[in-house]
Write a protein that holds these residues in place. Structure first.
Motif, PDB file in Angstrom:
ATOM      1  N   LYS A   1      -4.865  -4.991   0.443  1.00  0.00           N
ATOM      2  CA  LYS A   1      -3.058  -4.423   0.554  1.00  0.00           C
ATOM      3  C   LYS A   1      -2.442  -5.744   1.185  1.00  0.00           C
ATOM      4  O   LYS A   1      -3.015  -5.528   2.175  1.00  0.00           O
TER       5      LYS A   1
ATOM      6  N   GLU B   1      13.502  -5.417   0.349  1.00  0.00           N
ATOM      7  CA  GLU B   1      12.918  -4.766   0.536  1.00  0.00           C
ATOM      8  C   GLU B   1      11.553  -4.809   0.309  1.00  0.00           C
ATOM      9  O   GLU B   1      11.549  -6.052  -0.305  1.00  0.00           O
ATOM     10  N   MET B   2      10.925  -4.266   1.344  1.00  0.00           N
ATOM     11  CA  MET B   2       9.529  -4.705   1.249  1.00  0.00           C
ATOM     12  C   MET B   2       8.419  -4.314  -0.238  1.00  0.00           C
ATOM     13  O   MET B   2       9.034  -2.628  -0.596  1.00  0.00           O
ATOM     14  N   VAL B   3       7.640  -5.220  -0.510  1.00  0.00           N
ATOM     15  CA  VAL B   3       7.536  -4.808  -2.126  1.00  0.00           C
ATOM     16  C   VAL B   3       5.678  -4.430  -1.742  1.00  0.00           C
ATOM     17  O   VAL B   3       5.107  -5.902  -1.283  1.00  0.00           O
ATOM     18  N   ALA B   4       4.806  -4.389  -1.963  1.00  0.00           N
ATOM     19  CA  ALA B   4       3.495  -3.757  -1.776  1.00  0.00           C
ATOM     20  C   ALA B   4       2.669  -5.072  -2.880  1.00  0.00           C
ATOM     21  O   ALA B   4       3.267  -4.662  -4.094  1.00  0.00           O
ATOM     22  N   TYR B   5       2.109  -5.312  -2.545  1.00  0.00           N
ATOM     23  CA  TYR B   5       0.955  -5.723  -3.851  1.00  0.00           C
ATOM     24  C   TYR B   5      -0.258  -6.441  -3.545  1.00  0.00           C
ATOM     25  O   TYR B   5      -0.568  -5.864  -2.215  1.00  0.00           O
ATOM     26  N   GLU B   6      -0.652  -6.784  -4.708  1.00  0.00           N
ATOM     27  CA  GLU B   6      -2.291  -7.117  -3.946  1.00  0.00           C
ATOM     28  C   GLU B   6      -3.182  -8.069  -4.078  1.00  0.00           C
ATOM     29  O   GLU B   6      -2.810  -9.094  -4.744  1.00  0.00           O
TER      30      GLU B   6
ATOM     31  N   ASP C   1       3.202 -11.922   2.610  1.00  0.00           N
ATOM     32  CA  ASP C   1       2.483 -11.463   4.046  1.00  0.00           C
ATOM     33  C   ASP C   1       1.051 -12.393   2.762  1.00  0.00           C
ATOM     34  O   ASP C   1       0.291 -12.282   2.345  1.00  0.00           O
TER      35      ASP C   1
ATOM     36  N   VAL D   1       4.952 -11.729  -7.145  1.00  0.00           N
ATOM     37  CA  VAL D   1       5.706 -10.809  -7.485  1.00  0.00           C
ATOM     38  C   VAL D   1       7.092 -10.729  -7.726  1.00  0.00           C
ATOM     39  O   VAL D   1       7.441 -10.220  -8.410  1.00  0.00           O
TER      40      VAL D   1
ATOM     41  N   GLN E   1       8.177  -8.936   1.523  1.00  0.00           N
ATOM     42  CA  GLN E   1       9.595  -8.813   1.676  1.00  0.00           C
ATOM     43  C   GLN E   1      10.687  -9.561   0.463  1.00  0.00           C
ATOM     44  O   GLN E   1      11.173 -10.472   0.098  1.00  0.00           O
TER      45      GLN E   1
ATOM     46  N   VAL F   1      -1.946  -5.753   4.991  1.00  0.00           N
ATOM     47  CA  VAL F   1      -0.896  -5.093   5.722  1.00  0.00           C
ATOM     48  C   VAL F   1      -1.328  -4.053   7.460  1.00  0.00           C
ATOM     49  O   VAL F   1      -2.928  -4.387   7.095  1.00  0.00           O
TER      50      VAL F   1
ATOM     51  N   GLU G   1       1.777  -6.635   2.241  1.00  0.00           N
ATOM     52  CA  GLU G   1       3.434  -6.035   1.834  1.00  0.00           C
ATOM     53  C   GLU G   1       4.571  -7.012   2.445  1.00  0.00           C
ATOM     54  O   GLU G   1       4.236  -7.499   3.626  1.00  0.00           O
TER      55      GLU G   1
END
Lengths: 254, 254
Positions: free
Chosen positions: B31, B21-26, B80, B118, B35, B84, B33
């Protein structure tokens, strides 16, 4: 009852029945005697590994390592390098006698080939599946066999010297694995660099593993525990190196 | 009939059911993203591995490696690094954007720690069992995490740059495994020597494996097959390095 018996005898069934015998051989008139080790329950020819000792000569250590290898299914031969009754009594004599071979690489190769010959004459050994390993001085010896194009599939040096005084090496057919103490003062960075250069030129299949916090003789329990002396046993690195050798041998002879 | 069914379904039973699942973070407002990958049949917390990509950014290659690791039972996160939509379009841009991080090691550490975060927030992950791996630029990133005393048990660099511009490193708790192309012109002998010196000074638990006939990017199939360019895929070395990593991870997280 049947299962009880199976459980009682399971350890014996699982343990390889390794037997050892001393085998006499010669090189140019010098009488030598090494230890052959094998699982006598196995009848089919098996891969063979010759084991070269540190500069003190064939020893309980080198015979023990050869025996450990035999428990993995190989036919092994712990080589004698100096001749019956000729093992040095102290470090000074060891330095002298080993230097004789270090400075005479053709003689080193002949002496090493004589040991390999024992495996080559054994019907227990699959002649297409030969390898050599060695410790310290013996590591140098095993590499020298590879440089001399001996019919080996693989060679493993544990903290061996890497110098190659004989220039223009023959083709190196054996795959090479060097297990190196990253802080070994007897195998300094410059020697490692020159070795890698030699291997590049020879286009050999080589791998070198450097272990941190690790000096010379790191697989030898008798080497003491003070790395500041430049020579010390390192249990962690010894285990890593042995595991590395097992993986390597599996990939080159089986 | 029961056995027939078992045989028919055996492949499915043996194959780990890895989901991604792709997970967004900062990180500091940027921003990102990545996996996340894991076997969803496993409910107990598992060791976690963060995977850092080459300088082109998160890619099918790095996501694929992270997925392979998840099949071994780890919870993995393909990081990442650029944000993004910010992956470089060509090598020139990749050099520029990666240089920004190479020259700003505190920023590199912060960006890497954000990815590790994450895994640190995932209930699927055993927080005492974290590791990081990385390829090329990502190898450098994973080593930088170790230098920054990140709570990692182990770090693996595949053909990563080894330079350490930030002097006086913190304590290195992670065990270090460097998988190095012996002919890598981007990681020359002198850089290897300085790295070993750094590790010695830090008293880190380190191992470095040099693979012969092997240049930069040797695990990356897209790197081509011409070693004279200094960058090339080498299937033999790639397999050896992956096996080495597996053995290493087993020994540091489980």
């Amino acid at each position: 009852m049947k299962y009880l018996l199976m459980i009682l005898f399971l350890p014996a069934l699982l343990q390889a029945k390794v037997v050892t015998e001393m085998v006499a051989y010669e090189q140019d008139g010098v009488k030598l005697e090494g230890q052959l080790a094998y699982d006598d329950a196995v009848k089919a020819p098996r891969p063979g590994v010759v084991v070269f000792s540190e500069w003190m000569g064939i020893s309980p250590f080198s015979k023990g390592k050869a025996r450990e290898l035999a428990e993995l299914g190989y036919v092994t031969f712990a080589a004698d390098f100096y001749g019956v009754g000729n093992n040095p009594k102290d470090v000074k004599s060891a330095m002298e006698i080993s230097s004789k071979f270090k400075q005479n690489r053709p003689l080193m190769r002949q002496r090493a080939l004589a040991a390999l010959g024992v495996l080559q004459r054994s019907p227990r050994v699959d002649q297409s599946q030969l390898a050599a390993i060695g410790f310290c001085f013996g590591g140098t010896v095993s590499l020298e066999l590879a440089r001399g194009s001996a019919p080996l599939k693989g060679v493993v040096s544990f903290h061996g010297g890497l110098e190659a005084p004989l220039k223009a090496p023959g083709q190196i057919n054996a795959k090479i694995l060097v297990l190196h103490g990253g802080d070994d003062p007897y195998v300094p960075d410059e020697m490692v660099r020159q070795f890698q250069e030699e291997m590049r030129t020879a286009k050999a299949d080589w791998q070198l593993v450097a272990y941190g916090n690790t000096v010379h003789s790191f697989t030898v329990p008798d080497a003491g525990s003070d790395p500041t002396k430049g020579v010390a046993y390192n249990e962690v690195s010894a285990k890593r190196a042995w595991a590395q050798m097992k993986t390597f041998l599996k990939s080159v002879i089986e």
